[in-house]
Design an enzyme around this catalytic site. Structure first.
Site, PDB file in Angstrom:
ATOM      1  N   ASN A 172      -7.680   7.220   6.772  1.00 53.77           N
ATOM      2  CA  ASN A 172      -8.121   7.012   8.157  1.00 53.77           C
ATOM      3  C   ASN A 172      -7.943   8.236   9.062  1.00 53.77           C
ATOM      4  OD1 ASN A 172      -5.386   6.849   8.407  1.00 53.77           O
ATOM      5  ND2 ASN A 172      -5.328   4.819   9.326  1.00 53.77           N
ATOM      6  N   HIS A 223      -3.080  10.578  12.083  1.00 51.26           N
ATOM      7  CA  HIS A 223      -1.870   9.821  12.428  1.00 51.26           C
ATOM      8  C   HIS A 223      -1.532  10.032  13.892  1.00 51.26           C
ATOM      9  CE1 HIS A 223       2.322   8.521  12.510  1.00 51.26           C
ATOM     10  NE2 HIS A 223       2.603   9.662  13.092  1.00 51.26           N
ATOM     11  N   PHE A 261       0.812  -1.223   0.000  1.00 51.51           N
ATOM     12  CA  PHE A 261       0.000   0.000   0.000  1.00 51.51           C
ATOM     13  C   PHE A 261       0.848   1.277   0.000  1.00 51.51           C
ATOM     14  CE2 PHE A 261       0.367  -1.405   4.479  1.00 51.51           C
ATOM     15  CZ  PHE A 261       0.963  -0.286   5.051  1.00 51.51           C
TER      16      PHE A 261
HETATM   17  P1  ATP Z   1      -0.368   6.003  11.314  1.00 56.52           P
HETATM   18  O1  ATP Z   1       1.095   5.624  11.261  1.00 56.52           O
HETATM   19  O2  ATP Z   1      -0.811   6.792  10.101  1.00 56.52           O
HETATM   20  O3  ATP Z   1      -0.754   6.642  12.605  1.00 56.52           O
HETATM   21  P2  ATP Z   1      -1.036   3.339  12.112  1.00 56.52           P
HETATM   22  O4  ATP Z   1       0.185   3.450  12.975  1.00 56.52           O
HETATM   23  O5  ATP Z   1      -2.332   3.052  12.787  1.00 56.52           O
HETATM   24  O6  ATP Z   1      -1.222   4.661  11.252  1.00 56.52           O
HETATM   25  P3  ATP Z   1       0.528   1.873  10.198  1.00 56.52           P
HETATM   26  O7  ATP Z   1       0.632   0.407  10.206  1.00 56.52           O
HETATM   27  O8  ATP Z   1       1.680   2.689  10.694  1.00 56.52           O
HETATM   28  O9  ATP Z   1      -0.813   2.265  10.987  1.00 56.52           O
HETATM   29  O10 ATP Z   1       0.181   2.305   8.718  1.00 56.52           O
HETATM   30  C1  ATP Z   1       0.417   3.641   8.293  1.00 56.52           C
HETATM   31  C2  ATP Z   1      -0.703   4.088   7.418  1.00 56.52           C
HETATM   32  O11 ATP Z   1      -0.659   3.357   6.202  1.00 56.52           O
HETATM   33  C3  ATP Z   1      -2.112   3.850   7.965  1.00 56.52           C
HETATM   34  O12 ATP Z   1      -2.541   4.828   8.856  1.00 56.52           O
HETATM   35  C4  ATP Z   1      -2.915   3.859   6.689  1.00 56.52           C
HETATM   36  O13 ATP Z   1      -3.168   5.214   6.264  1.00 56.52           O
HETATM   37  C5  ATP Z   1      -1.983   3.179   5.709  1.00 56.52           C
HETATM   38  N1  ATP Z   1      -2.279   1.759   5.634  1.00 56.52           N
HETATM   39  C6  ATP Z   1      -1.962   0.809   6.536  1.00 56.52           C
HETATM   40  N2  ATP Z   1      -2.400  -0.397   6.149  1.00 56.52           N
HETATM   41  C7  ATP Z   1      -3.002  -0.200   4.962  1.00 56.52           C
HETATM   42  C8  ATP Z   1      -3.671  -1.049   4.023  1.00 56.52           C
HETATM   43  N3  ATP Z   1      -3.798  -2.354   4.251  1.00 56.52           N
HETATM   44  N4  ATP Z   1      -4.168  -0.486   2.906  1.00 56.52           N
HETATM   45  C9  ATP Z   1      -4.039   0.831   2.654  1.00 56.52           C
HETATM   46  N5  ATP Z   1      -3.424   1.691   3.493  1.00 56.52           N
HETATM   47  C10 ATP Z   1      -2.922   1.170   4.622  1.00 56.52           C
HETATM   48 MG    MG Z   2       2.062   4.045  12.260  1.00 60.01          MG
END
Ligand code: ATP
Ligand code: MG
Length: 138
Positions: free
Chosen positions: A113, A116, A58
């Site tokens: 979403n 962050h 992604f």
């Molecule tokens: P963030 O770092 O944005 O706070 P997070 O820590 O909850 O989010 P991460 O695993 O760090 O989640 O993923 C970073 C970002 O990548 C997510 O917030 C989302 O916007 C995007 N993302 C994560 N998983 C997916 C997926 N399966 N498909 C599309 N986008 C994704």
């Molecule tokens: Mg994250």
């Protein structure tokens, strides 16, 4: 240092007009704003910010989305800031987020979403330094 975290209101929430509502929830939850700015990430800067996800399927979608429009970046202060803020925003996938969390209320999908939150004290510092100079902090 376990009293600061970093956040961004992402382009989806900004463009839907949720910024004020989200900032209000953050303040009402007891976080103090140490620094805040509206800005827009270039694709290069968005890619750098999320470089840890470079190998994920992604990644390009994430870079395109995060550079698609304005964001609001902020440094927040509260005891236990990183963990408490992750609780306030809810699960990455809004469908799995707890009722009343910011992502449950304002996010549409796992990709778009709304917000962050840093995942560790170390990353909170790195991400804060990515956006803000010392002169831009209260
Ligand atoms: P963030 O770092 O944005 O706070 P997070 O820590 O909850 O989010 P991460 O695993 O760090 O989640 O993923 C970073 C970002 O990548 C997510 O917030 C989302 O916007 C995007 N993302 C994560 N998983 C997916 C997926 N399966 N498909 C599309 N986008 C994704
Ligand atoms: Mg994250």
């Amino acid at each position: 240092m376990n009293n600061r975290t970093f956040t961004m209101i992402k382009p989806d929430a900004f463009s839907k007009g949720y910024s004020g509502l989200i900032l209000d929830r953050i303040i009402q939850a007891g976080f103090k704003i140490i620094a805040v700015k509206m800005t827009r990430l270039s694709p290069e800067k968005a890619g750098e910010f999320y470089a840890v996800h470079r190998e994920r399927g992604f990644y390009q979608e994430l870079v395109d989305f995060m550079s698609s429009g304005p964001i609001i970046a902020a440094i927040l202060e509260k005891s236990n800031a990183v963990a408490d803020f992750r609780t306030l925003i809810g699960a990455t996938d809004p469908a799995k987020a707890t009722e009343g969390t910011i992502r449950k209320l304002y996010a549409a999908s796992v990709g778009e979403n709304a917000i962050h939150g840093s995942d560790s004290n170390e990353n909170a510092k790195i991400e804060s330094d990515f956006f803000f100079s010392v002169l831009e902090r209260y």
